[in-house]
Design a protein around this motif. Structure first.
Motif, PDB file in Angstrom:
ATOM      1  N   ASP A  50      -5.206  -0.794   6.762  1.00 13.47           N
ATOM      2  CA  ASP A  50      -4.910  -0.693   5.276  1.00 13.47           C
ATOM      3  C   ASP A  50      -4.910   0.525   4.848  1.00 13.47           C
ATOM      4  O   ASP A  50      -4.168   1.023   4.037  1.00 13.47           O
ATOM      5  CB  ASP A  50      -5.081  -1.936   4.670  1.00 13.47           C
ATOM      6  CG  ASP A  50      -4.747  -3.327   5.101  1.00 13.47           C
ATOM      7  OD1 ASP A  50      -3.727  -3.326   5.614  1.00 13.47           O
ATOM      8  OD2 ASP A  50      -5.187  -4.341   4.564  1.00 13.47           O
ATOM      9  N   ARG A  57      -2.483   3.113   6.204  1.00 15.43           N
ATOM     10  CA  ARG A  57      -1.155   3.169   5.546  1.00 15.43           C
ATOM     11  C   ARG A  57      -1.259   3.747   4.224  1.00 15.43           C
ATOM     12  O   ARG A  57      -0.235   4.583   3.827  1.00 15.43           O
ATOM     13  CB  ARG A  57      -0.968   1.643   5.380  1.00 15.43           C
ATOM     14  CG  ARG A  57      -0.689   0.780   6.603  1.00 15.43           C
ATOM     15  CD  ARG A  57      -0.504  -0.586   6.210  1.00 15.43           C
ATOM     16  NE  ARG A  57       0.428  -0.910   5.390  1.00 15.43           N
ATOM     17  CZ  ARG A  57       0.595  -2.253   4.688  1.00 15.43           C
ATOM     18  NH1 ARG A  57      -0.439  -2.890   5.029  1.00 15.43           N
ATOM     19  NH2 ARG A  57       1.384  -2.180   3.654  1.00 15.43           N
ATOM     20  N   PHE A  58      -2.493   3.427   3.402  1.00 14.80           N
ATOM     21  CA  PHE A  58      -2.168   4.085   1.893  1.00 14.80           C
ATOM     22  C   PHE A  58      -2.444   5.519   2.133  1.00 14.80           C
ATOM     23  O   PHE A  58      -1.663   6.099   1.366  1.00 14.80           O
ATOM     24  CB  PHE A  58      -3.501   3.224   1.407  1.00 14.80           C
ATOM     25  CG  PHE A  58      -3.766   3.874   0.060  1.00 14.80           C
ATOM     26  CD1 PHE A  58      -2.645   3.631  -1.268  1.00 14.80           C
ATOM     27  CD2 PHE A  58      -4.852   4.631  -0.394  1.00 14.80           C
ATOM     28  CE1 PHE A  58      -3.013   3.905  -2.574  1.00 14.80           C
ATOM     29  CE2 PHE A  58      -4.920   4.988  -1.678  1.00 14.80           C
ATOM     30  CZ  PHE A  58      -4.129   4.704  -2.592  1.00 14.80           C
ATOM     31  N   ALA A  78       0.904   4.007  -2.942  1.00 17.55           N
ATOM     32  CA  ALA A  78       0.464   5.472  -2.669  1.00 17.55           C
ATOM     33  C   ALA A  78       1.724   6.203  -3.098  1.00 17.55           C
ATOM     34  O   ALA A  78       1.255   7.514  -3.603  1.00 17.55           O
ATOM     35  CB  ALA A  78       0.154   5.819  -1.164  1.00 17.55           C
ATOM     36  N   ALA A  79       2.916   6.059  -2.830  1.00 16.93           N
ATOM     37  CA  ALA A  79       3.849   6.895  -3.386  1.00 16.93           C
ATOM     38  C   ALA A  79       3.907   7.160  -4.770  1.00 16.93           C
ATOM     39  O   ALA A  79       4.455   8.072  -5.487  1.00 16.93           O
ATOM     40  CB  ALA A  79       5.355   6.301  -2.780  1.00 16.93           C
ATOM     41  N   THR A 129      -1.774   7.584   4.418  1.00 15.52           N
ATOM     42  CA  THR A 129      -0.773   8.466   5.212  1.00 15.52           C
ATOM     43  C   THR A 129       0.558   8.430   4.112  1.00 15.52           C
ATOM     44  O   THR A 129       1.100   9.328   4.029  1.00 15.52           O
ATOM     45  CB  THR A 129      -0.496   7.734   6.297  1.00 15.52           C
ATOM     46  OG1 THR A 129      -1.439   7.632   7.282  1.00 15.52           O
ATOM     47  CG2 THR A 129       0.784   8.147   6.984  1.00 15.52           C
ATOM     48  N   ALA A 130       0.826   7.197   3.522  1.00 16.93           N
ATOM     49  CA  ALA A 130       1.825   7.436   2.625  1.00 16.93           C
ATOM     50  C   ALA A 130       1.474   8.121   1.248  1.00 16.93           C
ATOM     51  O   ALA A 130       2.472   8.937   0.920  1.00 16.93           O
ATOM     52  CB  ALA A 130       2.035   5.941   2.028  1.00 16.93           C
ATOM     53  N   TYR A 131       0.198   8.452   0.882  1.00 17.93           N
ATOM     54  CA  TYR A 131       0.007   9.323  -0.220  1.00 17.93           C
ATOM     55  C   TYR A 131       0.445  10.694  -0.014  1.00 17.93           C
ATOM     56  O   TYR A 131       0.998  11.631  -0.482  1.00 17.93           O
ATOM     57  CB  TYR A 131      -1.444   9.024  -0.456  1.00 17.93           C
ATOM     58  CG  TYR A 131      -1.785   9.866  -1.909  1.00 17.93           C
ATOM     59  CD1 TYR A 131      -1.518   9.418  -2.994  1.00 17.93           C
ATOM     60  CD2 TYR A 131      -2.320  11.132  -1.457  1.00 17.93           C
ATOM     61  CE1 TYR A 131      -1.788  10.449  -4.118  1.00 17.93           C
ATOM     62  CE2 TYR A 131      -3.095  11.786  -2.711  1.00 17.93           C
ATOM     63  CZ  TYR A 131      -2.332  11.472  -3.939  1.00 17.93           C
ATOM     64  OH  TYR A 131      -2.906  12.392  -5.020  1.00 17.93           O
ATOM     65  N   TRP A 181       0.756  -1.216  -0.018  1.00 16.48           N
ATOM     66  CA  TRP A 181      -0.099   0.134  -0.017  1.00 16.48           C
ATOM     67  C   TRP A 181       0.823   1.383  -0.007  1.00 16.48           C
ATOM     68  O   TRP A 181       0.709   2.200  -0.738  1.00 16.48           O
ATOM     69  CB  TRP A 181      -0.881  -0.011   1.272  1.00 16.48           C
ATOM     70  CG  TRP A 181      -2.089  -1.130   1.099  1.00 16.48           C
ATOM     71  CD1 TRP A 181      -2.234  -2.005   1.819  1.00 16.48           C
ATOM     72  CD2 TRP A 181      -3.157  -0.829   0.176  1.00 16.48           C
ATOM     73  NE1 TRP A 181      -3.524  -2.747   1.485  1.00 16.48           N
ATOM     74  CE2 TRP A 181      -4.022  -1.789   0.433  1.00 16.48           C
ATOM     75  CE3 TRP A 181      -3.487  -0.149  -0.711  1.00 16.48           C
ATOM     76  CZ2 TRP A 181      -5.307  -2.330  -0.172  1.00 16.48           C
ATOM     77  CZ3 TRP A 181      -4.791  -0.272  -1.389  1.00 16.48           C
ATOM     78  CH2 TRP A 181      -5.533  -1.318  -1.301  1.00 16.48           C
ATOM     79  N   GLU A 182       1.802   1.182   0.811  1.00 17.56           N
ATOM     80  CA  GLU A 182       2.865   2.482   0.776  1.00 17.56           C
ATOM     81  C   GLU A 182       3.488   2.816  -0.647  1.00 17.56           C
ATOM     82  O   GLU A 182       3.510   3.817  -1.096  1.00 17.56           O
ATOM     83  CB  GLU A 182       3.753   2.294   1.775  1.00 17.56           C
ATOM     84  CG  GLU A 182       3.222   2.192   3.357  1.00 17.56           C
ATOM     85  CD  GLU A 182       2.851   0.850   3.805  1.00 17.56           C
ATOM     86  OE1 GLU A 182       2.510   0.933   4.909  1.00 17.56           O
ATOM     87  OE2 GLU A 182       2.805   0.079   3.026  1.00 17.56           O
ATOM     88  N   ALA A 183       3.996   1.720  -1.189  1.00 16.29           N
ATOM     89  CA  ALA A 183       4.481   1.859  -2.682  1.00 16.29           C
ATOM     90  C   ALA A 183       3.591   2.471  -3.371  1.00 16.29           C
ATOM     91  O   ALA A 183       3.953   3.200  -4.144  1.00 16.29           O
ATOM     92  CB  ALA A 183       5.173   0.699  -2.967  1.00 16.29           C
TER      93      ALA A 183
END
Length: 315
Positions: free
Chosen positions: A239, A242-243, A119-120, A245-247, A115-117
């Protein structure tokens, strides 16, 4: 040409492309598979041979528009999987593109979902001006197509009415009937975790794939499917957190950095919920079966949506 006739021709082409990339036939290696059909649907037939993938796009794909989208992928190699060839080629009336094979997200291991990748990558895409001319992203148009199919396929199904009520309450731009406001940046247009692969390189970076719907549009559309899943109870809150926040950490412009994200996400999330519900009901009717639990939860979400007006902005 039918898919049955197309598949052998596409398989031959992907073999030729794969063998042209290496002096020794790459499928001789134990770890490199031979011919594998990855997808065979009306909107795309995808065949792999060793480390090479060929995709025959939908029969109605526009050549100039697809060429522009492939060019964007070639010019954004850190965000989108770059093509192996600079432009589509014709094969029996279909447009074909060639790509390196990348390892997809494992659907059997949800805890490892990147999810973090994701979003980035979306944040970087949304901050990028189109390096070449591209049409509007196709998300709203595809949602409208799904709803139109529902009207035709299941006009009297008990789930159809709540889906249509939720759909007609949306603003015109979300139904594909008007231009999207403030559509300056690039959008993927059909984001979900199946649109990620690990780059076939030593660092194993995640990249976005599938440029068929890429174009300018409202960046919130790319966050709408995870947002809709979260709102429907299909994506765990941790999840979604996570998504989102990372975005935000990556400077994504779709939502405010510190304020409530839902005024920006509400309309696209409603549209994606209606689209997904429409597809679910259509598939169930065509298969002659009842809705399953997940499908019913989408229809129930449409029923709830109908009682509350969509949020601003873009409302």
């Amino acid at each position: 040409m039918t898919t049955d006739a197309l598949l052998p021709a596409l398989t031959l082409r992907v073999r030729e492309a794969a063998h042209a990339r290496a002096p020794v036939c790459p499928c001789q290696a134990a770890a490199a598979p031979g011919d594998t059909t990855l997808a065979d649907r009306p909107d795309g037939t995808v065949v792999r041979h060793a480390g090479t993938v060929a995709k025959a796009h939908a029969a109605d794909a526009d050549a100039a528009e697809l060429a522009g989208r492939v060019t964007v992928a070639a010019r954004l190699p850190g965000v989108l999987l770059p093509p192996l060839r600079p432009s589509p080629v014709a094969l029996h009336g279909r447009l074909v593109t060639y790509w390196p094979y990348g390892t997809p997200v494992d659907p059997e291991d949800p805890d490892a979902a990147p999810w973090e990748a994701a979003a980035a990558l979306l944040a970087r895409l949304h901050r990028t001006a189109a390096p070449t001319a591209v049409p509007p992203m196709r998300g709203p148009a595809k949602a409208a197509h799904a709803v139109a199919r529902l009207r035709t396929t299941a006009p009297h199904h008990p789930a159809t009415a709540p889906v249509l009520r939720a759909w007609t309450a949306l603003p015109a731009w979300a139904r594909g009937e008007a231009a999207v406001p403030d559509a300056a940046g690039l959008c993927h247009g059909d984001f979900h975790l199946g649109q990620l692969v690990r780059h076939p390189s030593p660092d194993g970076s995640w990249l976005l794939i599938d440029v068929d719907d890429l174009g300018t549009g409202a960046p919130a559309w790319d966050l709408a499917r995870p947002a809709a899943w979260y709102a429907c109870g299909l994506l765990p809150p941790e999840d979604w957190h996570r998504f989102l926040t990372a975005y935000r950490a990556a400077g994504g412009p779709a939502v405010p950095s510190n304020e409530d994200p839902w005024p920006a996400l509400d309309v696209p999330a409603r549209a994606l919920t209606a689209q997904t519900a429409a597809r679910a009901v259509t598939k169930a009717v065509e298969a002659g079966r009842l809705l399953d639990e997940v499908e019913q939860s989408l229809v129930d979400a449409c029923s709830r949506m109908s009682s509350v007006s969509p949020s601003a902005p873009h409302g």
